[in-house]
Enzyme design. Sequence first.
Site, PDB file in Angstrom:
ATOM      1  N   TRP A  58     -20.627 -26.026 -21.548  1.00 43.81           N
ATOM      2  CA  TRP A  58     -21.241 -25.227 -20.490  1.00 43.81           C
ATOM      3  C   TRP A  58     -20.168 -25.040 -19.422  1.00 43.81           C
ATOM      4  O   TRP A  58     -19.819 -26.000 -18.725  1.00 43.81           O
ATOM      5  CB  TRP A  58     -22.436 -25.955 -19.863  1.00 43.81           C
ATOM      6  CG  TRP A  58     -23.701 -25.866 -20.652  1.00 43.81           C
ATOM      7  CD1 TRP A  58     -24.102 -26.703 -21.640  1.00 43.81           C
ATOM      8  CD2 TRP A  58     -24.738 -24.894 -20.491  1.00 43.81           C
ATOM      9  NE1 TRP A  58     -25.319 -26.322 -22.121  1.00 43.81           N
ATOM     10  CE2 TRP A  58     -25.743 -25.206 -21.427  1.00 43.81           C
ATOM     11  CE3 TRP A  58     -24.922 -23.786 -19.658  1.00 43.81           C
ATOM     12  CZ2 TRP A  58     -26.909 -24.458 -21.562  1.00 43.81           C
ATOM     13  CZ3 TRP A  58     -26.083 -23.053 -19.778  1.00 43.81           C
ATOM     14  CH2 TRP A  58     -27.055 -23.376 -20.725  1.00 43.81           C
TER      15      TRP A  58
ATOM     16  N   CYS B 247       2.896 -12.611  -0.158  1.00 43.50           N
ATOM     17  CA  CYS B 247       2.137 -13.753  -0.695  1.00 43.50           C
ATOM     18  C   CYS B 247       3.083 -14.888  -1.112  1.00 43.50           C
ATOM     19  O   CYS B 247       2.673 -16.042  -1.218  1.00 43.50           O
ATOM     20  CB  CYS B 247       1.304 -13.316  -1.896  1.00 43.50           C
ATOM     21  SG  CYS B 247       0.432 -11.773  -1.604  1.00 43.50           S
TER      22      CYS B 247
ATOM     23  N   ASP C  10      -3.794  -3.184   4.607  1.00 39.51           N
ATOM     24  CA  ASP C  10      -4.327  -4.057   5.668  1.00 39.51           C
ATOM     25  C   ASP C  10      -4.715  -3.305   6.939  1.00 39.51           C
ATOM     26  O   ASP C  10      -5.433  -3.837   7.772  1.00 39.51           O
ATOM     27  CB  ASP C  10      -3.268  -5.110   6.058  1.00 39.51           C
ATOM     28  CG  ASP C  10      -3.092  -6.200   5.017  1.00 39.51           C
ATOM     29  OD1 ASP C  10      -3.774  -6.142   3.974  1.00 39.51           O
ATOM     30  OD2 ASP C  10      -2.261  -7.095   5.247  1.00 39.51           O
TER      31      ASP C  10
ATOM     32  N   TYR D 106     -15.457 -21.100 -24.777  1.00 43.49           N
ATOM     33  CA  TYR D 106     -15.396 -22.566 -24.769  1.00 43.49           C
ATOM     34  C   TYR D 106     -14.486 -23.086 -25.874  1.00 43.49           C
ATOM     35  O   TYR D 106     -14.563 -22.641 -27.021  1.00 43.49           O
ATOM     36  CB  TYR D 106     -16.799 -23.176 -24.966  1.00 43.49           C
ATOM     37  CG  TYR D 106     -16.759 -24.596 -25.522  1.00 43.49           C
ATOM     38  CD1 TYR D 106     -16.225 -25.617 -24.749  1.00 43.49           C
ATOM     39  CD2 TYR D 106     -17.213 -24.877 -26.809  1.00 43.49           C
ATOM     40  CE1 TYR D 106     -16.150 -26.913 -25.257  1.00 43.49           C
ATOM     41  CE2 TYR D 106     -17.142 -26.169 -27.312  1.00 43.49           C
ATOM     42  CZ  TYR D 106     -16.606 -27.185 -26.537  1.00 43.49           C
ATOM     43  OH  TYR D 106     -16.517 -28.457 -27.040  1.00 43.49           O
TER      44      TYR D 106
ATOM     45  N   ALA E 154       0.829  -1.210   0.000  1.00 47.62           N
ATOM     46  CA  ALA E 154       0.000   0.000   0.000  1.00 47.62           C
ATOM     47  C   ALA E 154       0.861   1.258   0.000  1.00 47.62           C
ATOM     48  O   ALA E 154       0.653   2.164  -0.814  1.00 47.62           O
ATOM     49  CB  ALA E 154      -0.923  -0.022   1.224  1.00 47.62           C
TER      50      ALA E 154
HETATM   51  C1  LIG Z   1       1.886 -15.716   3.939  1.00 48.97           C
HETATM   52  C2  LIG Z   1       1.016 -14.710   3.260  1.00 48.97           C
HETATM   53  C3  LIG Z   1       0.406 -15.017   2.050  1.00 48.97           C
HETATM   54  C4  LIG Z   1      -0.420 -14.080   1.428  1.00 48.97           C
HETATM   55  N1  LIG Z   1      -1.007 -14.411   0.234  1.00 48.97           N
HETATM   56  C5  LIG Z   1      -1.813 -13.503  -0.379  1.00 48.97           C
HETATM   57  C6  LIG Z   1      -2.406 -13.806  -1.639  1.00 48.97           C
HETATM   58  O1  LIG Z   1      -2.186 -14.889  -2.194  1.00 48.97           O
HETATM   59  N2  LIG Z   1      -3.198 -12.872  -2.216  1.00 48.97           N
HETATM   60  C7  LIG Z   1      -3.446 -11.646  -1.631  1.00 48.97           C
HETATM   61  O2  LIG Z   1      -4.170 -10.811  -2.200  1.00 48.97           O
HETATM   62  N3  LIG Z   1      -2.872 -11.331  -0.442  1.00 48.97           N
HETATM   63  C8  LIG Z   1      -2.078 -12.228   0.187  1.00 48.97           C
HETATM   64  N4  LIG Z   1      -1.491 -11.902   1.388  1.00 48.97           N
HETATM   65  C9  LIG Z   1      -1.803 -10.613   2.012  1.00 48.97           C
HETATM   66  C10 LIG Z   1      -0.921  -9.494   1.473  1.00 48.97           C
HETATM   67  O3  LIG Z   1       0.423  -9.846   1.557  1.00 48.97           O
HETATM   68  C11 LIG Z   1      -1.185  -8.247   2.295  1.00 48.97           C
HETATM   69  O4  LIG Z   1      -2.553  -7.944   2.208  1.00 48.97           O
HETATM   70  C12 LIG Z   1      -0.384  -7.059   1.788  1.00 48.97           C
HETATM   71  O5  LIG Z   1       0.981  -7.288   1.931  1.00 48.97           O
HETATM   72  C13 LIG Z   1      -0.790  -5.812   2.562  1.00 48.97           C
HETATM   73  O6  LIG Z   1       0.026  -4.759   2.196  1.00 48.97           O
HETATM   74  P1  LIG Z   1       0.219  -3.532   3.189  1.00 48.97           P
HETATM   75  O7  LIG Z   1       1.163  -2.620   2.506  1.00 48.97           O
HETATM   76  O8  LIG Z   1      -1.107  -3.008   3.611  1.00 48.97           O
HETATM   77  O9  LIG Z   1       0.828  -4.164   4.505  1.00 48.97           O
HETATM   78  P2  LIG Z   1       2.181  -4.979   4.743  1.00 48.97           P
HETATM   79  O10 LIG Z   1       2.553  -5.767   3.559  1.00 48.97           O
HETATM   80  O11 LIG Z   1       2.032  -5.666   6.044  1.00 48.97           O
HETATM   81  O12 LIG Z   1       3.260  -3.822   4.890  1.00 48.97           O
HETATM   82  C14 LIG Z   1       3.249  -2.958   5.978  1.00 48.97           C
HETATM   83  C15 LIG Z   1       4.672  -2.547   6.247  1.00 48.97           C
HETATM   84  O13 LIG Z   1       4.672  -1.530   7.219  1.00 48.97           O
HETATM   85  C16 LIG Z   1       5.801  -1.708   8.048  1.00 48.97           C
HETATM   86  N5  LIG Z   1       5.515  -0.986   9.289  1.00 48.97           N
HETATM   87  C17 LIG Z   1       4.508  -1.243  10.170  1.00 48.97           C
HETATM   88  N6  LIG Z   1       4.518  -0.348  11.167  1.00 48.97           N
HETATM   89  C18 LIG Z   1       5.531   0.501  10.895  1.00 48.97           C
HETATM   90  C19 LIG Z   1       6.041   1.661  11.562  1.00 48.97           C
HETATM   91  N7  LIG Z   1       5.507   2.094  12.688  1.00 48.97           N
HETATM   92  N8  LIG Z   1       7.106   2.306  11.021  1.00 48.97           N
HETATM   93  C20 LIG Z   1       7.658   1.856   9.866  1.00 48.97           C
HETATM   94  N9  LIG Z   1       7.228   0.765   9.211  1.00 48.97           N
HETATM   95  C21 LIG Z   1       6.168   0.114   9.714  1.00 48.97           C
HETATM   96  C22 LIG Z   1       5.913  -3.207   8.192  1.00 48.97           C
HETATM   97  O14 LIG Z   1       7.226  -3.591   8.539  1.00 48.97           O
HETATM   98  C23 LIG Z   1       5.513  -3.687   6.799  1.00 48.97           C
HETATM   99  O15 LIG Z   1       6.630  -3.884   5.957  1.00 48.97           O
HETATM  100  C24 LIG Z   1      -0.640 -12.812   2.036  1.00 48.97           C
HETATM  101  C25 LIG Z   1      -0.004 -12.499   3.246  1.00 48.97           C
HETATM  102  C26 LIG Z   1       0.800 -13.425   3.859  1.00 48.97           C
HETATM  103  C27 LIG Z   1       1.477 -13.069   5.155  1.00 48.97           C
END
Ligand SMILES: Cc1cc2nc3c(=O)[nH]c(=O)nc-3n(C[C@H](O)[C@H](O)[C@H](O)COP(=O)(O)OP(=O)(O)OC[C@H]3O[C@@H](n4cnc5c(N)ncnc54)[C@H](O)[C@@H]3O)c2cc1C
Length: 456
Positions: free
Chosen positions: A442, A46, A291, A434, A13
């Site tokens: 189907w 992921c 997230d 198909y 994100a």
């Molecule tokens: C094992 C696994 C498999 C997955 N498989 C899928 C899939 O197949 N399909 C799918 O759609 N999604 C999947 N996901 C979910 C997906 O990875 C997450 O939804 C996505 O990474 C969210 O992105 P984000 O940037 O919101 O959060 P994150 O990826 O969690 O990134 C947040 C970052 O913020 C950093 N952070 C937090 N607090 C602070 C702070 N105070 N200061 C500085 N840095 C900070 C953290 O270290 C982290 O790197 C999976 C997740 C996991 C764990």
Amino acid sequence: MTERLVVVGGDAAGMTAAARARRRRDSDELEIVAFERGRYMSYSACGIPYLVGGVVTDVDSLVARSPEEHRRNGIDARTGHEVVAIDVNQQRVRVRQLADDGGSGVEREEPFDQLVVATGAVPARPELPGVDADGIFGVQTLGDGVAVRGAVDERKPRRAVVVGGGYIGLEMAEALVRRGIEVALVDRTDQPMARALDDDMGALVADALRAVGVTLHLGEPVEGFEAEDGAVRAVRTAARTLPADIVLLGLGVRANSRLAGEAGLAIGETGGIVTDTRMETSAGGVWAAGDCVESVHRVTGQRVTIALGTHANKQGRVVGINVTGGDARFPGVVGTAASKICSYEVARTGITERQAGEIGLDVVAATIESTTRAGYFPGASPIKVKVVAARDDGTIVGGQIVGEEGAGKRIDVLATAIWNQMTVEEVAGLDLSYAPPVSPVWDPVLVAARKVADML
Ligand SMILES: Cc1cc2nc3c(=O)[nH]c(=O)nc-3n(C[C@H](O)[C@H](O)[C@H](O)COP(=O)(O)OP(=O)(O)OC[C@H]3O[C@@H](n4cnc5c(N)ncnc54)[C@H](O)[C@@H]3O)c2cc1C
């Protein structure tokens, strides 16, 4: 005058927002600083199960863009920097340079004109005796994944227990089996993926796990963990004690919204940061994505936290456009997700029959069995499709698919139908493709929709 955009959290994100903003504004107009407390940025969480399972060997291949690449693109990307406080009124964040990442541990104030909170989620850790023992892992960041792989490589565990049968727990169970480890999976519900799938579909997933040798202990809540010299040795359930050299927690995640809450930003009942459809929080000029935020579920109208990379990327894009003067909206979610569990592709969208019951929606549901290709064509394999529709007007509200290769992505037809509030009758008439090597004449999705239409 140059504006300053600060991003907290350097993954899907946060860095999508940063990169999109960079593309829309030059450095002399907008300075962008991104703080990430871990070592990695723009990584694929992921891919962690495949890294642990040895399908992917090189951790760097899970990194879409390194901090150096971000810096080359004009984003001041700083790893090993944790934002420990946000002062919304004074427009500044307090940042700690982490000592264990080579930093000094000192804290510094950093000003911002606009702020993006993209702190992700944290794996749920039950408050049970022994949960802090060494060898009990939750996975969320790539750093977590590297730690699990390191533990498997170095400690060579013989027995693993996975606690929680959500898709992350199941993907991790399969990964550990691949590494030759004896795996037991414990869940308090009677089926794996109980929130995502109805029981009839979850039963297929359970069969697939058993087929690769995972021992399932379902309907058994975990009561605690036993340790020896600080290291986990066993997992205790109501019914048994399971020896374990390593434990993986797959109990779901919760929005990492503590920092935002402490700064006074509105947090919803789900625990996620509240935003409007432009992803602006309760404080003007402070945005949030991924997230850590709540989204609106388009079927139920409820606010939900669904931690998926698909939403994090889209919301990040919306933020990147809006912080640079645009007007983009995040339209909500319908709960579409897919996973590969052993031999099966497992996919779902909308709500399950069980969830419909919980919200008092009267539904009709049908499950059909078909094949992924024309029945006579080599490689045709079984697929089960379930469609759930509102009884009063036939609008599709949910879909689930379990089947072998070629099954899972078919969920996107149902997701699109739900998004556009189509009825089963309309879906049964869709012009889908198909040819014998790709589908029966189907398509199984059409057959399932037709079956529900016949029941109305
Ligand atoms: C094992 C696994 C498999 C997955 N498989 C899928 C899939 O197949 N399909 C799918 O759609 N999604 C999947 N996901 C979910 C997906 O990875 C997450 O939804 C996505 O990474 C969210 O992105 P984000 O940037 O919101 O959060 P994150 O990826 O969690 O990134 C947040 C970052 O913020 C950093 N952070 C937090 N607090 C602070 C702070 N105070 N200061 C500085 N840095 C900070 C953290 O270290 C982290 O790197 C999976 C997740 C996991 C764990």
